[in-house]
Design an enzyme around this catalytic site. Structure first.
Site, PDB file in Angstrom:
ATOM      1  N   GLU A  31       0.844  -1.332   0.073  1.00  0.00           N
ATOM      2  CA  GLU A  31      -0.050   0.055   0.045  1.00  0.00           C
ATOM      3  C   GLU A  31       1.044   1.231   0.107  1.00  0.00           C
ATOM      4  OE1 GLU A  31      -2.085   0.417   3.961  1.00  0.00           O
ATOM      5  OE2 GLU A  31      -1.159  -1.105   4.466  1.00  0.00           O
ATOM      6  N   CYS A  87       3.488   8.384   1.534  1.00  0.00           N
ATOM      7  CA  CYS A  87       3.726   7.219   2.208  1.00  0.00           C
ATOM      8  C   CYS A  87       3.925   5.792   1.851  1.00  0.00           C
ATOM      9  CB  CYS A  87       2.832   6.918   3.490  1.00  0.00           C
ATOM     10  SG  CYS A  87       3.048   5.616   4.767  1.00  0.00           S
ATOM     11  N   CYS A 139       5.531  -7.943   6.730  1.00  0.00           N
ATOM     12  CA  CYS A 139       6.645  -7.450   7.533  1.00  0.00           C
ATOM     13  C   CYS A 139       7.019  -8.458   8.441  1.00  0.00           C
ATOM     14  CB  CYS A 139       6.176  -6.114   8.590  1.00  0.00           C
ATOM     15  SG  CYS A 139       7.751  -5.585   9.337  1.00  0.00           S
ATOM     16  N   CYS A 144       5.001  -6.154  15.423  1.00  0.00           N
ATOM     17  CA  CYS A 144       4.547  -5.379  16.186  1.00  0.00           C
ATOM     18  C   CYS A 144       3.051  -5.795  16.589  1.00  0.00           C
ATOM     19  CB  CYS A 144       4.510  -3.955  15.842  1.00  0.00           C
ATOM     20  SG  CYS A 144       6.204  -3.619  15.328  1.00  0.00           S
ATOM     21  N   CYS A 175      -0.075  -3.786  14.997  1.00  0.00           N
ATOM     22  CA  CYS A 175       0.046  -3.637  13.399  1.00  0.00           C
ATOM     23  C   CYS A 175      -0.610  -4.895  12.691  1.00  0.00           C
ATOM     24  CB  CYS A 175       1.510  -3.492  12.991  1.00  0.00           C
ATOM     25  SG  CYS A 175       1.849  -3.432  11.466  1.00  0.00           S
ATOM     26  N   GLY A 230       6.319  -2.743   6.165  1.00  0.00           N
ATOM     27  CA  GLY A 230       7.757  -3.243   6.232  1.00  0.00           C
ATOM     28  C   GLY A 230       8.593  -2.328   7.113  1.00  0.00           C
ATOM     29  N   SER A 268       9.899   4.349  15.870  1.00  0.00           N
ATOM     30  CA  SER A 268       8.499   3.834  16.721  1.00  0.00           C
ATOM     31  C   SER A 268       8.845   3.596  17.902  1.00  0.00           C
ATOM     32  CB  SER A 268       8.196   2.670  15.509  1.00  0.00           C
ATOM     33  OG  SER A 268       6.912   2.661  15.682  1.00  0.00           O
ATOM     34  N   LEU A 269       8.589   4.385  18.973  1.00  0.00           N
ATOM     35  CA  LEU A 269       8.842   4.064  20.288  1.00  0.00           C
ATOM     36  C   LEU A 269       7.775   3.272  21.275  1.00  0.00           C
ATOM     37  CD1 LEU A 269      10.721   4.752  22.606  1.00  0.00           C
ATOM     38  CD2 LEU A 269       9.698   6.828  23.144  1.00  0.00           C
ATOM     39  N   ASN A 270       6.741   4.078  21.080  1.00  0.00           N
ATOM     40  CA  ASN A 270       5.274   3.090  21.568  1.00  0.00           C
ATOM     41  C   ASN A 270       5.165   2.657  23.034  1.00  0.00           C
ATOM     42  OD1 ASN A 270       4.428   3.825  19.059  1.00  0.00           O
ATOM     43  ND2 ASN A 270       5.321   1.791  18.033  1.00  0.00           N
ATOM     44  N   CYS A 300      -1.028   1.418   9.993  1.00  0.00           N
ATOM     45  CA  CYS A 300      -0.216   0.574   9.108  1.00  0.00           C
ATOM     46  C   CYS A 300      -0.710  -0.548   8.800  1.00  0.00           C
ATOM     47  CB  CYS A 300       0.828   0.722   9.954  1.00  0.00           C
ATOM     48  SG  CYS A 300       2.544  -0.371   9.266  1.00  0.00           S
TER      49      CYS A 300
HETATM   50  S1  SF4 Z   1       4.609  -1.473  12.645  1.00  0.00           S
HETATM   51 FE1  SF4 Z   1       6.116  -1.282  10.980  1.00  0.00          FE
HETATM   52  S2  SF4 Z   1       7.805  -2.631  11.842  1.00  0.00           S
HETATM   53 FE2  SF4 Z   1       6.146  -3.210  12.818  1.00  0.00          FE
HETATM   54  S3  SF4 Z   1       5.253  -4.924  12.276  1.00  0.00           S
HETATM   55 FE3  SF4 Z   1       4.137  -3.115  11.236  1.00  0.00          FE
HETATM   56  S4  SF4 Z   1       5.208  -2.818   9.573  1.00  0.00           S
HETATM   57 FE4  SF4 Z   1       6.535  -4.149  10.642  1.00  0.00          FE
END
Ligand code: SF4
Length: 376
Positions: A115, A128, A135, A139, A142, A185, A240-242, A358
């Site tokens: 995408e 984007c 991926c 995470c 996601c 990804g 990407s801290l989170n 994402c």
């Molecule tokens: S947030 Fe980004 S790095 Fe984490 S699984 Fe999704 S696509 Fe992959």
């Protein structure tokens, strides 16, 4: 969620040139020079193709009028400019356009898809882009993660996303283009192809996007960040801290067990920022999980002494079991950061009505008819 889908005629951006010929999209100036020399042409023809393909964004050899008629003809027979195919186009009420792009090759019985999102603003557009199909980083917030890694994208497929989005919005383009590597990804796990693509995208003689207008977002792949630090031409870096502690981050980002916060933030502290540059820390606020005032105070401690800003992204409810944080909670979190002198902003994902987080769109697509059906 009901998708606001529009079937799209991908043939508008169909393959230019031979169906089997060498794909020139994604080739560097050096590679194009070697290619034309292999055809028995003078080396400067490679630079001419590079200019026509990337600076002028010509997707048809016949439109490359800086080439001789004979060479245009020959390229039409022996080479190709193969862009990712627009399988679906989803237009949001906020003006963002999300593309599902079909790649060469398959994901199970269906074409592999990625995408790309085009976000128009008053004075610029932001695109984007994805760097992998699926991926492997896993995470927990996601949806792309649930696909697993399908495959790495090539440099041509990464550059091609920008070309597709610019071409499709040609009439409405603003002078400035920003790119963010925040789609599907982990960019630093497809390092060579990503850097090859950025070599074209950020080249003043190529796609001419300023490094100040390009951001690579990583889940925190420490060796990749260290490698990026040594690049002469590189985009800005976002982390990407989170989470506000290792215990918390381990639960939503298993990559943290390999590169825990102390190691990650130590690498950030050593990162050679250019005078105009700052790091961005992205923090998805998951209601009831990482959005408390104590979390905010821990985040302050984590990123203290770093030249950076924090983007707070309230969770966009979807299929995953997290809650949307209340507006009061988000504001309280932001205020704790700014009261300590940090730059902190609340960001709302664009295109929420066509699935913003994402990987959400690609996953929805996999449950729909295969993209080819859109053109049947
Ligand atoms: S947030 Fe980004 S790095 Fe984490 S699984 Fe999704 S696509 Fe992959």
């Amino acid at each position: 969620m009901e998708l606001a889908c529009a079937c799209y005629d991908g043939r508008k951006m169909a393959l230019q040139g031979s169906t089997t010929g060498v794909n020139l999209l994604g080739k560097s100036a050096v590679e194009l020079r070697a290619y034309v020399e292999g055809l028995g042409e003078p080396a400067y023809r490679g630079a001419q193709i590079y200019h026509a393909l990337y600076a002028e964004r010509r997707r048809d050899f016949q439109a490359m009028t800086n080439l001789s008629a004979e060479l245009r003809e020959r390229l039409g027979q022996e080479a190709a400019i193969r862009l990712p195919r627009v399988a679906r186009r989803h237009e949001s009420s906020d003006g963002a356009v999300r593309y599902v792009l079909a790649l060469e090759g398959t994901m199970g019985a269906k074409p592999a898809t990625i995408e790309t999102v085009f976000m128009p603003e008053d004075d610029r557009q932001t695109i984007c882009i994805s760097t992998q199909a699926g991926c492997a980083v896993d995470c927990r917030f996601c949806l792309t993660a649930t696909l697993g890694l399908v495959r790495n994208l090539t440099a041509g497929e990464i550059v091609g996303q920008v070309m597709v989005a610019l071409a499709d919005n040609g009439a409405a383009l603003k002078p400035q283009t920003n790119i963010v590597l925040m789609g599907q990804g982990e960019p630093l796990l497809n390092y060579d192809a990503v850097m090859a693509a950025l070599g074209i995208l950020l080249d003043p003689a190529g796609m001419a996007i300023s490094p100040k207008h390009a951001t690579l977002s990583t889940s925190g792949i420490v060796p990749g960040i260290e490698r990026l630090a040594c690049e002469k031409v590189r985009p800005k870096l976002a982390i990407s801290l989170n989470a506000s502690s290792d215990e918390q981050r381990d639960r939503i980002m298993p990559i943290n067990r390999k590169y825990p916060l102390e190691k990650l933030l130590e690498t950030c502290r050593k990162y050679p920022l250019r005078p105009w540059e700052h790091l961005t820390f992205e923090y998805v606020l998951l209601g009831g999980f990482n959005d408390s005032p104590d979390d905010a105070r821990r985040v302050v401690k984590l990123v203290a002494n770093l030249r950076g800003k924090v983007n707070l992204i309230p969770w966009n409810p979807g299929e995953l079991p997290y809650e949307k944080p209340s507006a009061e909670r988000v504001e309280e979190f932001r205020k704790i950061l700014t009261d300590k002198g940090m730059r902190a902003f609340v960001r709302i994902s664009r295109g929420q009505d066509v699935m913003a987080a994402c990987g959400q769109l690609a996953l929805a697509e996999s449950a729909l008819a295969p993209p080819d059906a859109a053109h049947a």
